[in-house]
Write a protein that holds these residues in place. Structure first.
Motif, PDB file in Angstrom:
ATOM      1  N   ARG A   1       0.916  -1.324  -0.009  1.00 40.18           N
ATOM      2  CA  ARG A   1       0.030  -0.157   0.101  1.00 40.18           C
ATOM      3  C   ARG A   1       0.892   1.219   0.028  1.00 40.18           C
ATOM      4  O   ARG A   1       0.375   2.138  -0.528  1.00 40.18           O
ATOM      5  CB  ARG A   1      -1.031   0.014   1.200  1.00 40.18           C
ATOM      6  CG  ARG A   1      -1.999  -1.104   1.018  1.00 40.18           C
ATOM      7  CD  ARG A   1      -2.934  -0.932   2.347  1.00 40.18           C
ATOM      8  NE  ARG A   1      -3.868  -2.135   2.573  1.00 40.18           N
ATOM      9  CZ  ARG A   1      -4.992  -2.123   1.820  1.00 40.18           C
ATOM     10  NH1 ARG A   1      -5.255  -1.336   0.987  1.00 40.18           N
ATOM     11  NH2 ARG A   1      -5.722  -3.231   2.091  1.00 40.18           N
ATOM     12  N   GLU A   2       1.979   1.236   0.514  1.00 41.17           N
ATOM     13  CA  GLU A   2       2.880   2.420   0.915  1.00 41.17           C
ATOM     14  C   GLU A   2       3.835   2.349  -0.421  1.00 41.17           C
ATOM     15  O   GLU A   2       3.874   3.499  -0.926  1.00 41.17           O
ATOM     16  CB  GLU A   2       3.850   2.391   2.037  1.00 41.17           C
ATOM     17  CG  GLU A   2       3.040   2.418   3.272  1.00 41.17           C
ATOM     18  CD  GLU A   2       2.033   1.325   3.679  1.00 41.17           C
ATOM     19  OE1 GLU A   2       2.529   0.129   3.378  1.00 41.17           O
ATOM     20  OE2 GLU A   2       0.931   1.477   4.294  1.00 41.17           O
ATOM     21  N   TYR A   3       4.581   1.231  -0.886  1.00 38.86           N
ATOM     22  CA  TYR A   3       5.508   1.475  -1.854  1.00 38.86           C
ATOM     23  C   TYR A   3       4.906   1.516  -3.187  1.00 38.86           C
ATOM     24  O   TYR A   3       5.465   2.185  -4.060  1.00 38.86           O
ATOM     25  CB  TYR A   3       6.573   0.339  -1.646  1.00 38.86           C
ATOM     26  CG  TYR A   3       6.085  -1.018  -2.105  1.00 38.86           C
ATOM     27  CD1 TYR A   3       5.563  -1.462  -3.218  1.00 38.86           C
ATOM     28  CD2 TYR A   3       6.273  -1.975  -1.074  1.00 38.86           C
ATOM     29  CE1 TYR A   3       5.440  -2.917  -3.590  1.00 38.86           C
ATOM     30  CE2 TYR A   3       5.971  -3.629  -1.377  1.00 38.86           C
ATOM     31  CZ  TYR A   3       5.553  -3.784  -2.475  1.00 38.86           C
ATOM     32  OH  TYR A   3       5.321  -5.270  -2.817  1.00 38.86           O
ATOM     33  N   GLN A   4       3.789   0.796  -3.477  1.00 37.23           N
ATOM     34  CA  GLN A   4       2.886   1.368  -4.683  1.00 37.23           C
ATOM     35  C   GLN A   4       2.580   2.811  -5.053  1.00 37.23           C
ATOM     36  O   GLN A   4       3.007   3.371  -6.115  1.00 37.23           O
ATOM     37  CB  GLN A   4       1.726   0.407  -4.894  1.00 37.23           C
ATOM     38  CG  GLN A   4       1.936  -1.147  -5.056  1.00 37.23           C
ATOM     39  CD  GLN A   4       0.799  -1.908  -4.733  1.00 37.23           C
ATOM     40  OE1 GLN A   4      -0.191  -1.268  -4.585  1.00 37.23           O
ATOM     41  NE2 GLN A   4       0.727  -3.145  -4.843  1.00 37.23           N
ATOM     42  N   SER A   5       2.307   3.307  -3.915  1.00 28.10           N
ATOM     43  CA  SER A   5       1.749   4.759  -4.051  1.00 28.10           C
ATOM     44  C   SER A   5       3.090   5.543  -4.026  1.00 28.10           C
ATOM     45  O   SER A   5       3.293   6.594  -4.679  1.00 28.10           O
ATOM     46  CB  SER A   5       1.178   5.386  -2.792  1.00 28.10           C
ATOM     47  OG  SER A   5       1.115   6.566  -2.721  1.00 28.10           O
ATOM     48  N   ALA A   6       4.324   5.344  -3.360  1.00 31.06           N
ATOM     49  CA  ALA A   6       5.600   6.084  -3.269  1.00 31.06           C
ATOM     50  C   ALA A   6       6.369   5.915  -4.661  1.00 31.06           C
ATOM     51  O   ALA A   6       6.713   6.874  -5.200  1.00 31.06           O
ATOM     52  CB  ALA A   6       6.481   5.343  -2.243  1.00 31.06           C
ATOM     53  N   LEU A   7       5.986   4.637  -5.222  1.00 28.15           N
ATOM     54  CA  LEU A   7       6.708   4.402  -6.556  1.00 28.15           C
ATOM     55  C   LEU A   7       5.984   5.518  -7.797  1.00 28.15           C
ATOM     56  O   LEU A   7       6.632   6.050  -8.543  1.00 28.15           O
ATOM     57  CB  LEU A   7       6.581   2.896  -7.197  1.00 28.15           C
ATOM     58  CG  LEU A   7       7.566   2.677  -8.378  1.00 28.15           C
ATOM     59  CD1 LEU A   7       8.892   2.725  -7.784  1.00 28.15           C
ATOM     60  CD2 LEU A   7       7.140   0.969  -8.572  1.00 28.15           C
ATOM     61  N   CYS A   8       4.595   5.482  -7.407  1.00 24.55           N
ATOM     62  CA  CYS A   8       3.993   6.481  -8.394  1.00 24.55           C
ATOM     63  C   CYS A   8       4.170   8.080  -8.145  1.00 24.55           C
ATOM     64  O   CYS A   8       4.491   8.542  -9.290  1.00 24.55           O
ATOM     65  CB  CYS A   8       2.364   6.158  -7.962  1.00 24.55           C
ATOM     66  SG  CYS A   8       1.124   7.416  -9.017  1.00 24.55           S
ATOM     67  N   GLN A   9       4.323   8.322  -7.053  1.00 22.68           N
ATOM     68  CA  GLN A   9       4.684   9.572  -6.654  1.00 22.68           C
ATOM     69  C   GLN A   9       6.142   9.883  -7.511  1.00 22.68           C
ATOM     70  O   GLN A   9       6.542  11.152  -7.680  1.00 22.68           O
ATOM     71  CB  GLN A   9       4.477  10.034  -5.408  1.00 22.68           C
ATOM     72  CG  GLN A   9       3.132   9.965  -4.923  1.00 22.68           C
ATOM     73  CD  GLN A   9       2.878  10.242  -3.536  1.00 22.68           C
ATOM     74  OE1 GLN A   9       3.580  11.118  -2.976  1.00 22.68           O
ATOM     75  NE2 GLN A   9       2.003   9.548  -2.738  1.00 22.68           N
TER      76      GLN A   9
ATOM     77  N   ARG B   1       7.432  13.131  -9.876  1.00 23.82           N
ATOM     78  CA  ARG B   1       8.571  14.132  -9.624  1.00 23.82           C
ATOM     79  C   ARG B   1       9.644  13.842 -10.450  1.00 23.82           C
ATOM     80  O   ARG B   1      10.052  14.918 -10.948  1.00 23.82           O
ATOM     81  CB  ARG B   1       9.350  13.506  -8.400  1.00 23.82           C
ATOM     82  CG  ARG B   1       8.478  13.811  -7.015  1.00 23.82           C
ATOM     83  CD  ARG B   1       9.450  13.511  -5.707  1.00 23.82           C
ATOM     84  NE  ARG B   1      10.029  12.210  -5.598  1.00 23.82           N
ATOM     85  CZ  ARG B   1       9.200  11.250  -4.810  1.00 23.82           C
ATOM     86  NH1 ARG B   1       8.078  11.705  -4.340  1.00 23.82           N
ATOM     87  NH2 ARG B   1       9.818  10.022  -4.837  1.00 23.82           N
ATOM     88  N   ASP B   2       9.979  12.802 -11.109  1.00 22.21           N
ATOM     89  CA  ASP B   2      10.726  12.656 -12.375  1.00 22.21           C
ATOM     90  C   ASP B   2      10.318  13.302 -13.629  1.00 22.21           C
ATOM     91  O   ASP B   2      10.921  14.157 -14.265  1.00 22.21           O
ATOM     92  CB  ASP B   2      10.979  11.090 -12.768  1.00 22.21           C
ATOM     93  CG  ASP B   2      11.785  10.462 -11.882  1.00 22.21           C
ATOM     94  OD1 ASP B   2      12.488  11.021 -11.020  1.00 22.21           O
ATOM     95  OD2 ASP B   2      12.071   9.126 -12.117  1.00 22.21           O
ATOM     96  N   ALA B   3       8.891  13.255 -13.507  1.00 26.70           N
ATOM     97  CA  ALA B   3       8.042  14.317 -14.702  1.00 26.70           C
ATOM     98  C   ALA B   3       7.931  15.601 -14.567  1.00 26.70           C
ATOM     99  O   ALA B   3       7.500  16.205 -15.154  1.00 26.70           O
ATOM    100  CB  ALA B   3       7.062  13.482 -14.918  1.00 26.70           C
ATOM    101  N   GLU B   4       8.470  15.899 -13.408  1.00 23.71           N
ATOM    102  CA  GLU B   4       8.191  17.418 -12.825  1.00 23.71           C
ATOM    103  C   GLU B   4       7.047  17.833 -12.824  1.00 23.71           C
ATOM    104  O   GLU B   4       6.502  19.003 -13.324  1.00 23.71           O
ATOM    105  CB  GLU B   4       9.347  18.422 -13.519  1.00 23.71           C
ATOM    106  CG  GLU B   4      10.723  17.864 -13.568  1.00 23.71           C
ATOM    107  CD  GLU B   4      11.839  18.714 -14.478  1.00 23.71           C
ATOM    108  OE1 GLU B   4      11.372  19.725 -15.176  1.00 23.71           O
ATOM    109  OE2 GLU B   4      12.967  18.742 -14.155  1.00 23.71           O
ATOM    110  N   ILE B   5       6.025  17.006 -12.311  1.00 23.46           N
ATOM    111  CA  ILE B   5       4.650  17.388 -12.232  1.00 23.46           C
ATOM    112  C   ILE B   5       4.254  17.550 -10.749  1.00 23.46           C
ATOM    113  O   ILE B   5       4.181  16.452 -10.129  1.00 23.46           O
ATOM    114  CB  ILE B   5       3.612  16.358 -12.941  1.00 23.46           C
ATOM    115  CG1 ILE B   5       3.862  16.366 -14.277  1.00 23.46           C
ATOM    116  CG2 ILE B   5       2.324  16.758 -12.623  1.00 23.46           C
ATOM    117  CD1 ILE B   5       3.060  15.303 -15.122  1.00 23.46           C
TER     118      ILE B   5
END
Length: 329
Positions: free
Chosen positions: A157-165, A169-173
């Motif tokens: 639940r935590e790392y799936q969301s963290a990977l998405c975020q 960040r990489d896309a600078e959004i």
């Protein structure tokens, strides 16, 4: 790394005493799989290296795997091979699925030990077409275990969301006040939506791209299980270009037809395709803990299934028992 492995073995109560295990390895955190099995008591571990490429020599994966096993003082029980031979196959109790081993075909399954399991390092529903021959496993009574990533010990639940975020960040959004469409029709939906909302985004969830309505969306997030064809093809991207021409298409999971995206002048992130069927970012982007938990959880699930213990919804262990899983959208 050894301290983290030891902690996970205790937490998951992993015990592979007397078992012979075959694992996939690479030059990243997957190289720890062999040492996790050895430290959990496996009598022998065979590590299968990936095919050598100009970007990743097979020796790097072998060296990383051997170095960690040597640091644990367990290298004598480790063998490193390029493929699974007949003798190894016949004596294997747990065959861990991974890039250097799959597809797990009928010819491989037919030679496996009578008391054995294929261990998936992901949830049962995430299994891709051709990843493992489920019908052959059923015919030859080879069990297929999977791991419930949302179980508290694993922490999906935590790392799936963290990977998405991390992708955003990489896309600078910036996520604060961002308007996002999440295209998702599977159990990832709740974890991703909740994580994005906690980060300040406004999120609309749809099952298909043609359900997106015209709006000033900042991003279109794709999180669907990969199929043979891209999950966002030319028609989908044409609809997105009409409904959200200024949005960035974020590939969390599921392939995107990047040629079509360029035709419609849509921005896609990551800019370079992660590889067919792969995640937008590898899990080890978040450091060693999530990956080690997933690996240890996958081995624990195999231990549970081989022991014949009952499995209830929400348990750590899952089983894959039907090829029908591939027939849904």
């Amino acid at each position: 790394m050894l301290a983290l492995i030891e902690e996970n073995i205790r937490t998951f109560e992993l015990s592979l005493s007397g078992m012979r295990v075959v694992v996939p390895v690479d030059n990243g955190l997957l190289a720890a799989t062999a040492t996790i099995a050895l430290m959990a008591g496996a009598s022998a571990v065979t590590a299968i290296t990936p095919p050598a490429t100009r970007f990743q020599p097979a020796e790097e994966a072998a060296d990383a795997t051997r170095a960690l096993a040597e640091a644990a003082g367990l290298a004598d029980a480790l063998s490193i091979e390029e493929r699974i031979d007949d003798e190894t196959c016949r004596t294997t109790n747990i065959l861990v699925n991974g890039p250097s081993i799959r597809p797990i075909t009928r010819s491989l399954i037919e030679r496996m030990h009578e008391h054995s399991a294929v261990a998936l390092l992901h949830e049962a529903w995430m299994t891709l077409t051709g990843e493992v021959d489920v019908e052959a496993c059923l015919e030859h009574e080879v069990l297929i275990s999977a791991v419930n990533e949302s179980h508290p010990l694993v922490g999906g639940r935590e790392y799936q969301s963290a990977l998405c975020q991390a992708l955003f960040r990489d896309a600078e959004i910036p996520l604060e006040d961002a308007d996002i469409v999440l295209i998702c029709d599977n159990p990832l939906s709740d974890n991703l939506e909740q994580g994005l909302r906690r980060a300040g985004a406004q999120v609309a969830v749809v099952a298909h791209a043609n359900q997106i309505f015209e709006h000033g969306w900042d991003a279109i997030l794709l999180a669907k299980r990969p199929h043979d064809e891209p999950r966002l093809g030319i028609q989908d991207l044409g609809w997105i270009a009409k409904s959200a021409p200024n949005a960035t298409v974020i590939q969390y999971w599921g392939d995107v037809d990047r040629k079509a995206a360029r035709y419609f002048e849509l921005k896609v992130w990551p800019q370079r395709t992660p590889g067919k069927g792969q995640w937008g970012l590898p899990l080890d982007t978040l450091g060693p803990t999530p990956m080690l938990r997933r690996i240890t959880g996958g081995l624990k699930a195999a231990q549970t299934v081989l022991a014949g213990q009952p499995i209830a919804p929400g348990d750590l262990a899952q089983t894959l028992t039907s090829p029908d899983i591939f027939n849904g959208d």
